[in-house]
Scaffold this motif. Sequence first.
Motif, PDB file in Angstrom:
ATOM      1  N   PRO A   1       0.802  -1.242   0.000  1.00  0.00           N
ATOM      2  CA  PRO A   1       0.000   0.000   0.000  1.00  0.00           C
ATOM      3  C   PRO A   1       0.823   1.274   0.000  1.00  0.00           C
ATOM      4  O   PRO A   1       0.396   2.282  -0.563  1.00  0.00           O
ATOM      5  CB  PRO A   1      -0.847  -0.127   1.268  1.00  0.00           C
TER       6      PRO A   1
ATOM      7  N   GLY B   1      -7.604   3.669  -7.851  1.00  0.00           N
ATOM      8  CA  GLY B   1      -8.664   3.594  -6.856  1.00  0.00           C
ATOM      9  C   GLY B   1      -8.057   3.822  -5.481  1.00  0.00           C
ATOM     10  O   GLY B   1      -6.831   3.817  -5.298  1.00  0.00           O
ATOM     11  N   GLY B   2      -8.891   4.065  -4.476  1.00  0.00           N
ATOM     12  CA  GLY B   2      -8.450   4.115  -3.096  1.00  0.00           C
ATOM     13  C   GLY B   2      -7.392   5.135  -2.758  1.00  0.00           C
ATOM     14  O   GLY B   2      -6.544   4.897  -1.900  1.00  0.00           O
TER      15      GLY B   2
ATOM     16  N   SER C   1      -4.825   6.162  -4.505  1.00  0.00           N
ATOM     17  CA  SER C   1      -3.562   6.017  -5.241  1.00  0.00           C
ATOM     18  C   SER C   1      -3.575   6.948  -6.447  1.00  0.00           C
ATOM     19  O   SER C   1      -4.614   7.515  -6.815  1.00  0.00           O
ATOM     20  CB  SER C   1      -3.393   4.565  -5.696  1.00  0.00           C
TER      21      SER C   1
ATOM     22  N   HIS D   1     -11.410   7.049  -2.783  1.00  0.00           N
ATOM     23  CA  HIS D   1     -11.754   5.944  -1.895  1.00  0.00           C
ATOM     24  C   HIS D   1     -13.153   5.421  -2.229  1.00  0.00           C
ATOM     25  O   HIS D   1     -14.089   6.190  -2.453  1.00  0.00           O
ATOM     26  CB  HIS D   1     -11.697   6.396  -0.429  1.00  0.00           C
ATOM     27  N   GLY D   2     -13.247   4.119  -2.284  1.00  0.00           N
ATOM     28  CA  GLY D   2     -14.550   3.494  -2.527  1.00  0.00           C
ATOM     29  C   GLY D   2     -14.901   3.321  -3.984  1.00  0.00           C
ATOM     30  O   GLY D   2     -16.011   2.864  -4.283  1.00  0.00           O
TER      31      GLY D   2
ATOM     32  N   TRP E   1     -13.236   2.648  -8.280  1.00  0.00           N
ATOM     33  CA  TRP E   1     -12.163   2.411  -9.243  1.00  0.00           C
ATOM     34  C   TRP E   1     -12.492   3.138 -10.544  1.00  0.00           C
ATOM     35  O   TRP E   1     -13.661   3.301 -10.892  1.00  0.00           O
ATOM     36  CB  TRP E   1     -12.048   0.910  -9.562  1.00  0.00           C
TER      37      TRP E   1
ATOM     38  N   TRP F   1      -3.193   0.593  -5.213  1.00  0.00           N
ATOM     39  CA  TRP F   1      -4.310   0.618  -6.151  1.00  0.00           C
ATOM     40  C   TRP F   1      -3.996   1.429  -7.413  1.00  0.00           C
ATOM     41  O   TRP F   1      -4.912   1.780  -8.158  1.00  0.00           O
ATOM     42  CB  TRP F   1      -5.557   1.165  -5.460  1.00  0.00           C
TER      43      TRP F   1
END
Length: 794
Positions: free
Chosen positions: A700, A724-725, A727, A748-749, A751, A778
């Motif tokens: 991560p 996603g998330g 990144s 976040h949440g 993609w 991500w």
Amino acid sequence: MTDSPDRQPLAASWRIALAAILLVGGWLRFYRLDVPSLWPDEMLVALMASFPPQYIAKWALALEVHPPTYHYFYSLVEQFGLSDFALRLPSAMAGTASIWLMWRAGRLLFGEGAGLFAAALLAGNPLHVWLSRQVRPYALMVFFFLLAFIHLALYIRTGDRRGLWKAMLANLPLLLTHYISILIVGAEGALLAAAALPRLSGRRVKDLLLFAAVSLASFAPALPFFLTMMAKRQDMNARVPFDVVLDRTLEYAQGLFNLFSHPALTWALIALWAAGLLLVAARARDRLGWLAYSLGFMALPFAVILYQRYNTFYFSSHISFMLPAVVLPAGYALAVLARRSRLIPPAAALTAGALAALILLHDHARLYREDSTIISWWHFGTFKAMARELPVHVRPTDQLVFSDMSLPNSINWYLRRFSAMNPVESPRLGQDGPAVVHFLSNGESVGNLFGSRADIEKTGRVLGRWKLDALNVTSVEIPREPVPAVDVLPFEFTATGHPGDFFSKVRSMEGLAVKPDWGGSLHPSRYRTPGWAGFEFVNGLGEAAMSVTAGLSFENIGEGDAIALEYSVDGGPAARVDVSGGPDRNRFVSVPLSLAPGWKRLLVRVLLACAGRTPYGYGGSLQTVQLKTLSLWACPPGQTGPCDQRLFEAQVRMAQQGYLGIGFAKESSAPEQSLTLPESGLAVHDEGPPGWKVLSPDAPDKQVTVTVKASALKGGAVFYPRTGGGSFVSVRLGGPDGPELFRLTGLHGSWTPIAAMYPLALPEGQDAELSVTLSGQWAQLWVYGGSALFRRPR
């Protein structure tokens, strides 16, 4: 020096027969020359010739598969008229003159009788009649080839260099008009060399070298276009299986005898051609060399095509220069069958008349009606009829959405002449009432937004389905949403280029058209005249202070194209912000609006202007500047936290939606490149279609960099990042510290989509080294084999 055989005086009966043949051939070529409506290939010539010379040259370098010479020629033709008759006149004249040249060629090589019958056969040859009625270069090419054919034969026979110079002069427009001329001139060189071998001398060698040098010099102006086309167009180098190209070659060779008329004509002409070959061998051995000369222009190009296994842009029209190899032996056979010299003139005239009667009676519907067509696989309908009918069915405020850009460009060509009300070039939408939108397509889908009519009908209330010539039309009434009120902070408004969304939210609009691809977008409907979309907002918070920001997601790749934003409050003067000047690598801009507390009504207008300098697609470049989304955010002034985060997330979402489309590229579209992967910290996964791999950090908190070195690219590149998330994926030019070309941040949440194709604006025509940073677990880069970059699709 005595006159050449094709210059000897003719008896009166022969002159009358030749005049009759020319009259018949001219009638077939000039009769109803204004029909049918221009078909797509003709329309492309007409449209492109209307642009300035600099644009035509850039378009030929970027998109075309022919040199720009023919379009330059038609820029002159269009100065004398834009009617279908005026545009087709050069081809009809060249086609009729070619009948006389075929007479000269036949008389020179095989005698007067063969020449007269050859002229008659060309007069009624279906392929040549069709080519002589088109805004395409092939009738002119046959004319110039026949000139070169005759003078080259005179040079071979007499050794007189004047014939060689005249042949080389006739080759000049060939070499500058179409790349198939490379095969023609190559065959000429080979036949010259073969003719020189039995009596080789220093003078003949010098003449061969002269021919080669002049041919190269003649082709030199087209060489940059040819080399660029071969480098860019991978399909031009594609090799197909031998049996496929052999089958196509036999099919297209058959078109030389009879492209579309009664099947019996094909076999009759093939039989005459074969008989001519045998009769020359049996009765006229002194003419065997000329038979080989004629057939050489068929055999040698076909040999190259078969050897290269070439099958791109290949049809009977491209090999129409081979017509002498067909009609001359057939003409000789008919002259022998006539037996007596005095029977030849009336028999030749009757042959031309019989062929003309066959075309007029059997093939009238394929040539001489408004809806006639030969090329059924590349036919969108009758543009002229569409232009006449469209103003009858739509109102000035109705909106049109076309499935393909070629449709509005082609219909608009005729609308400019037929109608003062032009809904294609001058669309407008007022403030009142629902928006009536007509979706037009030559199939069931419209762009890639709507896969079927059922998808279209989800945008609003269906008014009806109807036909506009060959086009399917679905008419929909889209209700307009109320003027949005800023009655709570934070406030967010977004209008996309999707027709169902845009027409429901826009307050008024003028001079913009919808492109129903890749999520939808707006572009100008005419050149050098800004189109605009207006959006209105009311203040429901009274004197409350707020900060207001507008955000625009767009594409602007055209030189001189511009995007601007204007806003005004309560009917006051408009403030203007120049958002983008093309070409622009940016795809999103946020603009703070200066609004005094207590404003009541806010009008925001986005203006798009296309300069028409950068080639883009079929017949124009209006889509080089596009608006994809407009957003408006209102927040309490100076507030941090939720509003800032909301604005940030909205901006990120707009950047995430900046992809060109969904779908993995073909392996063949990858340019030459190399990937250097980090020694550690990188995870490689097999996901998606076979052959595709996903690169991402293996933890991560990791950040890794992939280096991509790519050879010179023109027209831009695309690649496949995914986030996603929280990144992100970043691309920098020239190393980790170079300028940032691209950044895609995740939320976040959610993609970003798999196979989302994002553009990269690389230095045009230069090698590039890119540092692709993947930050966070991500952050992904999807690659195929050793390729991360792919050529941008058109």
